[in-house]
Design a protein around this motif. Sequence first.
Motif, PDB file in Angstrom:
ATOM      1  N   MET A 166       0.964  -1.088   0.072  1.00  0.00           N
ATOM      2  CA  MET A 166       0.028   0.117  -0.003  1.00  0.00           C
ATOM      3  C   MET A 166       0.953   1.260  -0.151  1.00  0.00           C
ATOM      4  O   MET A 166       0.540   2.361  -0.651  1.00  0.00           O
ATOM      5  CB  MET A 166      -0.904  -0.187   1.175  1.00  0.00           C
ATOM      6  CG  MET A 166      -1.920  -1.096   0.925  1.00  0.00           C
ATOM      7  SD  MET A 166      -3.149  -0.755  -0.357  1.00  0.00           S
ATOM      8  CE  MET A 166      -4.075   0.569   0.455  1.00  0.00           C
ATOM      9  N   ASP A 167       1.944   1.251   0.744  1.00  0.00           N
ATOM     10  CA  ASP A 167       2.800   2.427   0.774  1.00  0.00           C
ATOM     11  C   ASP A 167       3.435   2.628  -0.776  1.00  0.00           C
ATOM     12  O   ASP A 167       3.464   3.736  -1.155  1.00  0.00           O
ATOM     13  CB  ASP A 167       4.125   2.099   1.856  1.00  0.00           C
ATOM     14  CG  ASP A 167       3.410   2.177   3.342  1.00  0.00           C
ATOM     15  OD1 ASP A 167       2.441   3.029   3.368  1.00  0.00           O
ATOM     16  OD2 ASP A 167       4.404   1.741   4.128  1.00  0.00           O
ATOM     17  N   LEU A 168       3.829   1.694  -1.320  1.00  0.00           N
ATOM     18  CA  LEU A 168       4.523   1.611  -2.598  1.00  0.00           C
ATOM     19  C   LEU A 168       3.273   1.979  -3.610  1.00  0.00           C
ATOM     20  O   LEU A 168       3.709   3.075  -4.411  1.00  0.00           O
ATOM     21  CB  LEU A 168       5.088   0.289  -2.927  1.00  0.00           C
ATOM     22  CG  LEU A 168       6.160  -0.290  -2.338  1.00  0.00           C
ATOM     23  CD1 LEU A 168       6.941  -1.502  -2.717  1.00  0.00           C
ATOM     24  CD2 LEU A 168       7.481   1.032  -2.650  1.00  0.00           C
ATOM     25  N   TRP A 184       5.605  -2.755  -8.818  1.00  0.00           N
ATOM     26  CA  TRP A 184       5.369  -3.986  -9.293  1.00  0.00           C
ATOM     27  C   TRP A 184       6.021  -5.141  -9.083  1.00  0.00           C
ATOM     28  O   TRP A 184       5.488  -6.306  -8.846  1.00  0.00           O
ATOM     29  CB  TRP A 184       5.927  -3.766 -11.250  1.00  0.00           C
ATOM     30  CG  TRP A 184       5.974  -4.959 -11.714  1.00  0.00           C
ATOM     31  CD1 TRP A 184       7.092  -5.601 -12.272  1.00  0.00           C
ATOM     32  CD2 TRP A 184       4.806  -5.647 -12.304  1.00  0.00           C
ATOM     33  NE1 TRP A 184       6.876  -6.943 -12.759  1.00  0.00           N
ATOM     34  CE2 TRP A 184       5.615  -7.153 -12.852  1.00  0.00           C
ATOM     35  CE3 TRP A 184       3.497  -5.838 -12.081  1.00  0.00           C
ATOM     36  CZ2 TRP A 184       4.676  -7.983 -13.285  1.00  0.00           C
ATOM     37  CZ3 TRP A 184       2.656  -6.701 -12.694  1.00  0.00           C
ATOM     38  CH2 TRP A 184       3.304  -8.028 -13.401  1.00  0.00           C
ATOM     39  N   ARG A 185       7.417  -4.891  -8.590  1.00  0.00           N
ATOM     40  CA  ARG A 185       8.192  -5.999  -7.925  1.00  0.00           C
ATOM     41  C   ARG A 185       7.489  -6.618  -6.492  1.00  0.00           C
ATOM     42  O   ARG A 185       7.206  -7.956  -6.725  1.00  0.00           O
ATOM     43  CB  ARG A 185       9.494  -5.606  -7.545  1.00  0.00           C
ATOM     44  CG  ARG A 185      10.191  -6.773  -6.707  1.00  0.00           C
ATOM     45  CD  ARG A 185      11.640  -5.990  -6.427  1.00  0.00           C
ATOM     46  NE  ARG A 185      12.356  -6.406  -5.208  1.00  0.00           N
ATOM     47  CZ  ARG A 185      13.360  -5.823  -4.558  1.00  0.00           C
ATOM     48  NH1 ARG A 185      13.700  -4.919  -4.784  1.00  0.00           N
ATOM     49  NH2 ARG A 185      13.815  -6.449  -3.724  1.00  0.00           N
ATOM     50  N   TYR A 186       7.122  -6.028  -5.995  1.00  0.00           N
ATOM     51  CA  TYR A 186       6.351  -6.345  -4.644  1.00  0.00           C
ATOM     52  C   TYR A 186       4.914  -6.839  -4.855  1.00  0.00           C
ATOM     53  O   TYR A 186       4.478  -7.631  -4.083  1.00  0.00           O
ATOM     54  CB  TYR A 186       6.520  -5.255  -3.504  1.00  0.00           C
ATOM     55  CG  TYR A 186       7.907  -5.264  -3.050  1.00  0.00           C
ATOM     56  CD1 TYR A 186       8.528  -6.261  -2.077  1.00  0.00           C
ATOM     57  CD2 TYR A 186       8.960  -4.414  -3.188  1.00  0.00           C
ATOM     58  CE1 TYR A 186       9.469  -6.229  -1.638  1.00  0.00           C
ATOM     59  CE2 TYR A 186      10.220  -4.021  -2.854  1.00  0.00           C
ATOM     60  CZ  TYR A 186      10.719  -5.191  -1.814  1.00  0.00           C
ATOM     61  OH  TYR A 186      11.850  -5.247  -1.489  1.00  0.00           O
ATOM     62  N   ALA A 187       4.108  -6.200  -5.539  1.00  0.00           N
ATOM     63  CA  ALA A 187       2.689  -6.517  -5.994  1.00  0.00           C
ATOM     64  C   ALA A 187       2.780  -7.922  -6.557  1.00  0.00           C
ATOM     65  O   ALA A 187       1.881  -8.508  -6.187  1.00  0.00           O
ATOM     66  CB  ALA A 187       2.027  -5.400  -6.581  1.00  0.00           C
ATOM     67  N   ALA A 221       1.333 -11.272  -5.031  1.00  0.00           N
ATOM     68  CA  ALA A 221       0.109 -12.135  -5.461  1.00  0.00           C
ATOM     69  C   ALA A 221       0.611 -13.354  -5.824  1.00  0.00           C
ATOM     70  O   ALA A 221      -0.247 -14.328  -5.367  1.00  0.00           O
ATOM     71  CB  ALA A 221      -0.002 -11.350  -6.893  1.00  0.00           C
ATOM     72  N   VAL A 222       1.823 -13.851  -6.075  1.00  0.00           N
ATOM     73  CA  VAL A 222       2.164 -15.052  -6.200  1.00  0.00           C
ATOM     74  C   VAL A 222       2.162 -15.762  -4.839  1.00  0.00           C
ATOM     75  O   VAL A 222       1.795 -16.995  -4.590  1.00  0.00           O
ATOM     76  CB  VAL A 222       3.524 -15.310  -6.935  1.00  0.00           C
ATOM     77  CG1 VAL A 222       4.263 -16.607  -7.003  1.00  0.00           C
ATOM     78  CG2 VAL A 222       3.283 -14.634  -8.399  1.00  0.00           C
ATOM     79  N   MET A 282      -2.378  -6.080 -10.804  1.00  0.00           N
ATOM     80  CA  MET A 282      -1.693  -6.797  -9.778  1.00  0.00           C
ATOM     81  C   MET A 282      -1.675  -6.290  -8.274  1.00  0.00           C
ATOM     82  O   MET A 282      -1.792  -6.825  -7.669  1.00  0.00           O
ATOM     83  CB  MET A 282      -0.193  -6.780 -10.452  1.00  0.00           C
ATOM     84  CG  MET A 282       0.640  -7.888  -9.838  1.00  0.00           C
ATOM     85  SD  MET A 282       0.068  -9.584 -10.014  1.00  0.00           S
ATOM     86  CE  MET A 282       0.203 -10.005 -11.852  1.00  0.00           C
ATOM     87  N   LEU A 283      -1.895  -4.910  -8.266  1.00  0.00           N
ATOM     88  CA  LEU A 283      -1.830  -4.132  -6.987  1.00  0.00           C
ATOM     89  C   LEU A 283      -3.175  -4.677  -6.174  1.00  0.00           C
ATOM     90  O   LEU A 283      -3.307  -5.102  -5.099  1.00  0.00           O
ATOM     91  CB  LEU A 283      -1.611  -2.941  -6.938  1.00  0.00           C
ATOM     92  CG  LEU A 283      -0.447  -2.481  -7.171  1.00  0.00           C
ATOM     93  CD1 LEU A 283      -0.399  -0.804  -7.704  1.00  0.00           C
ATOM     94  CD2 LEU A 283       0.576  -2.221  -5.797  1.00  0.00           C
ATOM     95  N   SER A 284      -4.200  -4.779  -7.082  1.00  0.00           N
ATOM     96  CA  SER A 284      -5.603  -5.061  -6.710  1.00  0.00           C
ATOM     97  C   SER A 284      -5.567  -6.419  -6.271  1.00  0.00           C
ATOM     98  O   SER A 284      -6.292  -6.769  -4.916  1.00  0.00           O
ATOM     99  CB  SER A 284      -6.701  -4.697  -7.874  1.00  0.00           C
ATOM    100  OG  SER A 284      -6.756  -3.399  -7.793  1.00  0.00           O
ATOM    101  N   LEU A 285      -5.302  -7.264  -6.834  1.00  0.00           N
ATOM    102  CA  LEU A 285      -5.099  -8.612  -6.720  1.00  0.00           C
ATOM    103  C   LEU A 285      -4.081  -9.037  -5.278  1.00  0.00           C
ATOM    104  O   LEU A 285      -4.512  -9.501  -4.567  1.00  0.00           O
ATOM    105  CB  LEU A 285      -4.414  -9.827  -7.718  1.00  0.00           C
ATOM    106  CG  LEU A 285      -4.330 -10.855  -7.456  1.00  0.00           C
ATOM    107  CD1 LEU A 285      -5.654 -11.641  -7.241  1.00  0.00           C
ATOM    108  CD2 LEU A 285      -3.643 -11.921  -8.900  1.00  0.00           C
TER     109      LEU A 285
END
Length: 202
Positions: free
Chosen positions: A1-3, A60-63, A67-68, A182-185
């Motif tokens: 969320m911070d990112l 992107w990296r952390y989201a 998710a994975v 991807m963030l939402s997922l």
Amino acid sequence: MDLRHEWEAACVQTDGLMVKLEVTEGYTDPDRRYRHHLTALNELYRPADAYERHASALAWRYASAAAVLGMAVMDRLIGDRPPLAPELVEEMATHEPTLGTLKESCDAPYERLIAARADDHYGTEAKARENLLGLLGAAEYNVEHTDIGGRRLNPAEIEACQLSVVSPDDQDPFWDNLLKPMLSLAESVPYAIARWLDRQDA
């Protein structure tokens, strides 16, 4: 969320500066000697744009990793399999997954997550999954048709690549359209896990 918040704030800043640049370019005579206003805005825009891309890449990296990882945890719970080893959790949480891993996680495990929820009455999650798989396919197409290191990657290399590594610096990143879904997922999977555990009285 911070990112996510930092990336969105960076987008607002660069978008505002881009509008100012376009307005300034519109009234600046290209043959005039005095172009300091345009020069100053360009000097301000370049680092802001670089920061936005950096924030986007981190998000992107952390989201994608979250998710994975979330899908892996959910899949093990649904399948009544042993938990992931702590070392593997750390590895998965901090490293961007490959394109092949992303596609795999957003396919069968995502489908099983939707089936386990039993509250997707309007098919919202199913549509989100279909959209995400489509965007991953588009990213794969872009990687396939881009020269990387002076050549095109073969199918095995594409499956094993990380989008942040193969995205050229001089164009929009391959994850650009994927970041928001991807963030939402990534944000939704922990809640899905909590709901599933609650229904199981676990």
